[in-house]
Design a protein around this motif. Structure first.
Motif, PDB file in Angstrom:
ATOM      1  N   VAL A  20      18.880 -55.708 106.419  1.00 38.77           N
ATOM      2  CA  VAL A  20      19.712 -56.079 106.400  1.00 38.77           C
ATOM      3  C   VAL A  20      20.505 -56.757 107.464  1.00 38.77           C
ATOM      4  CG1 VAL A  20      21.669 -57.750 105.436  1.00 38.77           C
ATOM      5  CG2 VAL A  20      19.465 -56.524 104.197  1.00 38.77           C
ATOM      6  N   GLY A  21      21.035 -55.221 108.225  1.00 39.78           N
ATOM      7  CA  GLY A  21      21.809 -55.347 109.002  1.00 39.78           C
ATOM      8  C   GLY A  21      22.668 -54.660 109.202  1.00 39.78           C
ATOM      9  N   LYS A  22      23.476 -54.222 110.167  1.00 38.91           N
ATOM     10  CA  LYS A  22      24.735 -53.419 110.428  1.00 38.91           C
ATOM     11  C   LYS A  22      26.164 -53.554 110.322  1.00 38.91           C
ATOM     12  CE  LYS A  22      22.120 -50.215 113.783  1.00 38.91           C
ATOM     13  NZ  LYS A  22      22.572 -49.339 114.049  1.00 38.91           N
ATOM     14  N   VAL A  23      26.407 -53.068 109.539  1.00 38.38           N
ATOM     15  CA  VAL A  23      28.163 -53.236 108.839  1.00 38.38           C
ATOM     16  C   VAL A  23      29.303 -53.129 109.983  1.00 38.38           C
ATOM     17  CG1 VAL A  23      30.154 -51.648 107.999  1.00 38.38           C
ATOM     18  CG2 VAL A  23      28.144 -51.743 106.748  1.00 38.38           C
ATOM     19  N   ASP A  24      29.367 -54.588 110.538  1.00 37.40           N
ATOM     20  CA  ASP A  24      30.171 -54.492 111.696  1.00 37.40           C
ATOM     21  C   ASP A  24      31.626 -54.664 111.512  1.00 37.40           C
ATOM     22  OD1 ASP A  24      27.879 -55.302 113.571  1.00 37.40           O
ATOM     23  OD2 ASP A  24      27.859 -56.601 112.552  1.00 37.40           O
ATOM     24  N   ASP A  25      32.380 -54.928 110.512  1.00 39.35           N
ATOM     25  CA  ASP A  25      33.534 -54.726 110.468  1.00 39.35           C
ATOM     26  C   ASP A  25      33.498 -54.653 108.307  1.00 39.35           C
ATOM     27  OD1 ASP A  25      36.316 -54.895 110.573  1.00 39.35           O
ATOM     28  OD2 ASP A  25      36.530 -56.606 111.237  1.00 39.35           O
ATOM     29  N   GLN A  46      30.223 -62.012 115.132  1.00 37.16           N
ATOM     30  CA  GLN A  46      32.059 -63.187 115.025  1.00 37.16           C
ATOM     31  C   GLN A  46      32.679 -61.920 114.689  1.00 37.16           C
ATOM     32  OE1 GLN A  46      31.846 -66.088 113.005  1.00 37.16           O
ATOM     33  NE2 GLN A  46      30.381 -67.095 113.182  1.00 37.16           N
ATOM     34  N   ALA A  47      31.760 -61.195 113.752  1.00 35.96           N
ATOM     35  CA  ALA A  47      33.119 -59.444 112.606  1.00 35.96           C
ATOM     36  C   ALA A  47      33.000 -58.471 113.928  1.00 35.96           C
ATOM     37  CB  ALA A  47      32.197 -59.271 111.728  1.00 35.96           C
ATOM     38  N   SER A  58      36.476 -61.659 122.391  1.00 32.09           N
ATOM     39  CA  SER A  58      36.966 -62.574 122.855  1.00 32.09           C
ATOM     40  C   SER A  58      35.462 -63.237 122.327  1.00 32.09           C
ATOM     41  CB  SER A  58      38.002 -62.917 123.182  1.00 32.09           C
ATOM     42  OG  SER A  58      38.489 -62.725 122.413  1.00 32.09           O
ATOM     43  N   TRP A  59      34.441 -63.271 123.845  1.00 36.64           N
ATOM     44  CA  TRP A  59      34.001 -63.694 123.979  1.00 36.64           C
ATOM     45  C   TRP A  59      32.707 -63.874 123.612  1.00 36.64           C
ATOM     46  CZ3 TRP A  59      28.409 -61.850 125.288  1.00 36.64           C
ATOM     47  CH2 TRP A  59      28.073 -63.028 126.156  1.00 36.64           C
ATOM     48  N   ILE A  60      31.839 -62.338 122.502  1.00 33.08           N
ATOM     49  CA  ILE A  60      31.448 -62.193 121.671  1.00 33.08           C
ATOM     50  C   ILE A  60      31.468 -62.926 120.018  1.00 33.08           C
ATOM     51  CG2 ILE A  60      30.260 -60.210 119.768  1.00 33.08           C
ATOM     52  CD1 ILE A  60      30.394 -58.097 122.082  1.00 33.08           C
ATOM     53  N   ALA A  61      32.772 -63.163 119.723  1.00 36.65           N
ATOM     54  CA  ALA A  61      32.676 -63.676 118.615  1.00 36.65           C
ATOM     55  C   ALA A  61      32.629 -65.082 118.653  1.00 36.65           C
ATOM     56  CB  ALA A  61      34.194 -63.454 117.894  1.00 36.65           C
ATOM     57  N   GLY A  62      33.340 -66.077 119.847  1.00 39.39           N
ATOM     58  CA  GLY A  62      33.406 -67.117 120.742  1.00 39.39           C
ATOM     59  C   GLY A  62      31.798 -67.453 120.523  1.00 39.39           C
ATOM     60  N   THR A  63      30.835 -66.805 121.159  1.00 38.26           N
ATOM     61  CA  THR A  63      29.605 -67.357 121.517  1.00 38.26           C
ATOM     62  C   THR A  63      28.922 -67.119 120.104  1.00 38.26           C
ATOM     63  OG1 THR A  63      29.841 -66.460 123.398  1.00 38.26           O
ATOM     64  CG2 THR A  63      27.002 -66.697 122.426  1.00 38.26           C
ATOM     65  N   ALA A  64      29.190 -66.179 118.729  1.00 38.21           N
ATOM     66  CA  ALA A  64      28.495 -66.061 118.136  1.00 38.21           C
ATOM     67  C   ALA A  64      28.768 -67.579 117.138  1.00 38.21           C
ATOM     68  CB  ALA A  64      28.755 -65.483 117.291  1.00 38.21           C
ATOM     69  N   ARG A  65      30.111 -68.230 117.203  1.00 34.14           N
ATOM     70  CA  ARG A  65      30.859 -69.524 116.845  1.00 34.14           C
ATOM     71  C   ARG A  65      30.132 -70.322 116.952  1.00 34.14           C
ATOM     72  NH1 ARG A  65      35.425 -66.141 115.990  1.00 34.14           N
ATOM     73  NH2 ARG A  65      35.603 -66.944 118.152  1.00 34.14           N
ATOM     74  N   ARG A  66      29.932 -70.590 118.375  1.00 30.63           N
ATOM     75  CA  ARG A  66      29.480 -71.578 119.155  1.00 30.63           C
ATOM     76  C   ARG A  66      28.115 -72.088 118.859  1.00 30.63           C
ATOM     77  NH1 ARG A  66      33.024 -70.668 122.756  1.00 30.63           N
ATOM     78  NH2 ARG A  66      31.691 -68.882 123.833  1.00 30.63           N
ATOM     79  N   LEU A  67      27.331 -70.665 118.249  1.00 26.43           N
ATOM     80  CA  LEU A  67      25.541 -71.014 118.069  1.00 26.43           C
ATOM     81  C   LEU A  67      25.736 -70.777 116.438  1.00 26.43           C
ATOM     82  CD1 LEU A  67      23.913 -68.531 120.593  1.00 26.43           C
ATOM     83  CD2 LEU A  67      24.129 -70.813 120.752  1.00 26.43           C
ATOM     84  N   ARG A  72      28.690 -72.507 108.734  1.00 24.86           N
ATOM     85  CA  ARG A  72      28.500 -70.890 109.498  1.00 24.86           C
ATOM     86  C   ARG A  72      29.030 -71.028 109.942  1.00 24.86           C
ATOM     87  NH1 ARG A  72      25.622 -67.239 106.675  1.00 24.86           N
ATOM     88  NH2 ARG A  72      26.483 -66.083 107.475  1.00 24.86           N
ATOM     89  N   LYS A  73      30.705 -70.798 110.111  1.00 22.11           N
ATOM     90  CA  LYS A  73      31.367 -70.589 111.235  1.00 22.11           C
ATOM     91  C   LYS A  73      31.425 -69.249 110.837  1.00 22.11           C
ATOM     92  CE  LYS A  73      31.020 -73.996 113.764  1.00 22.11           C
ATOM     93  NZ  LYS A  73      29.944 -73.735 114.877  1.00 22.11           N
ATOM     94  N   GLN A  74      32.061 -68.480 110.647  1.00 29.65           N
ATOM     95  CA  GLN A  74      32.118 -67.061 109.298  1.00 29.65           C
ATOM     96  C   GLN A  74      30.992 -65.967 109.452  1.00 29.65           C
ATOM     97  OE1 GLN A  74      35.638 -66.346 109.061  1.00 29.65           O
ATOM     98  NE2 GLN A  74      36.153 -69.180 109.314  1.00 29.65           N
ATOM     99  N   PRO A  75      31.554 -64.517 109.823  1.00 30.37           N
ATOM    100  CA  PRO A  75      30.640 -63.821 109.561  1.00 30.37           C
ATOM    101  C   PRO A  75      29.682 -63.691 108.389  1.00 30.37           C
ATOM    102  CG  PRO A  75      32.631 -62.756 110.239  1.00 30.37           C
ATOM    103  CD  PRO A  75      32.622 -64.611 109.676  1.00 30.37           C
ATOM    104  N   MET A  76      28.437 -63.026 108.431  1.00 32.60           N
ATOM    105  CA  MET A  76      27.351 -63.004 106.604  1.00 32.60           C
ATOM    106  C   MET A  76      29.222 -62.165 106.069  1.00 32.60           C
ATOM    107  SD  MET A  76      23.902 -61.491 106.329  1.00 32.60           S
ATOM    108  CE  MET A  76      24.196 -60.405 105.673  1.00 32.60           C
ATOM    109  N   ARG A  77      28.893 -62.423 104.723  1.00 31.52           N
ATOM    110  CA  ARG A  77      30.134 -61.185 103.994  1.00 31.52           C
ATOM    111  C   ARG A  77      29.484 -61.014 102.929  1.00 31.52           C
ATOM    112  NH1 ARG A  77      33.084 -62.227  99.829  1.00 31.52           N
ATOM    113  NH2 ARG A  77      35.356 -61.255  99.475  1.00 31.52           N
TER     114      ARG A  77
END
Length: 123
Positions: A20-25, A46-47, A58-67, A72-77
């Protein structure tokens, strides 16, 4: 607390063993008497960006938010009550199809992968 050691960066597998993915936060909450508990696992860039912090984060999270798609402006929860076991991976009690797609993966699929000739054919 050893939560970071036990959960962060672990692979998340659905009930069929598919990634599914990795636990980022990790999202923490407290009970009425103030006892902390793990409420959810956060997955996605984002997380991860928030966890890394600083300019790079900030760059990683901002880029992910823009894309991310508009809704879906929040990380997968993933609510922690969907976790069946934690060993070398975090094993969920549900199938991957019941979880939302990570926003960056959705963008990549819609804007890159689906445009590759033959991408819509089964392998």
């Amino acid at each position: 607390m050893l939560i970071a050691l036990d959960l962060l960066d672990r692979q998340i597998l659905d009930r069929d063993g598919r990634p599914v993915g990795k636990v980022d936060d990790i999202e923490l909450a407290t009970t009425g008497d103030g006892t902390p508990y793990v409420a959810a696992l956060l997955v996605g860039q984002q997380a991860l960006g928030v966890r890394i912090g600083g300019r790079l984060g900030s760059w990683i999270a901002g880029t992910a938010r823009r894309l991310a798609p508009d809704d879906r402006k929040q990380p997968m929860r993933i609510p922690y009550d969907l976790v069946a076991t934690v060993d070398s991976a975090v094993n969920l009690s549900v199938r991957r199809e019941l979880l939302p797609d990570a926003p960056l993966e959705t963008w990549l699929r819609d804007h890159l992968i689906d445009r590759i000739p033959g991408a819509d054919h089964a392998g």
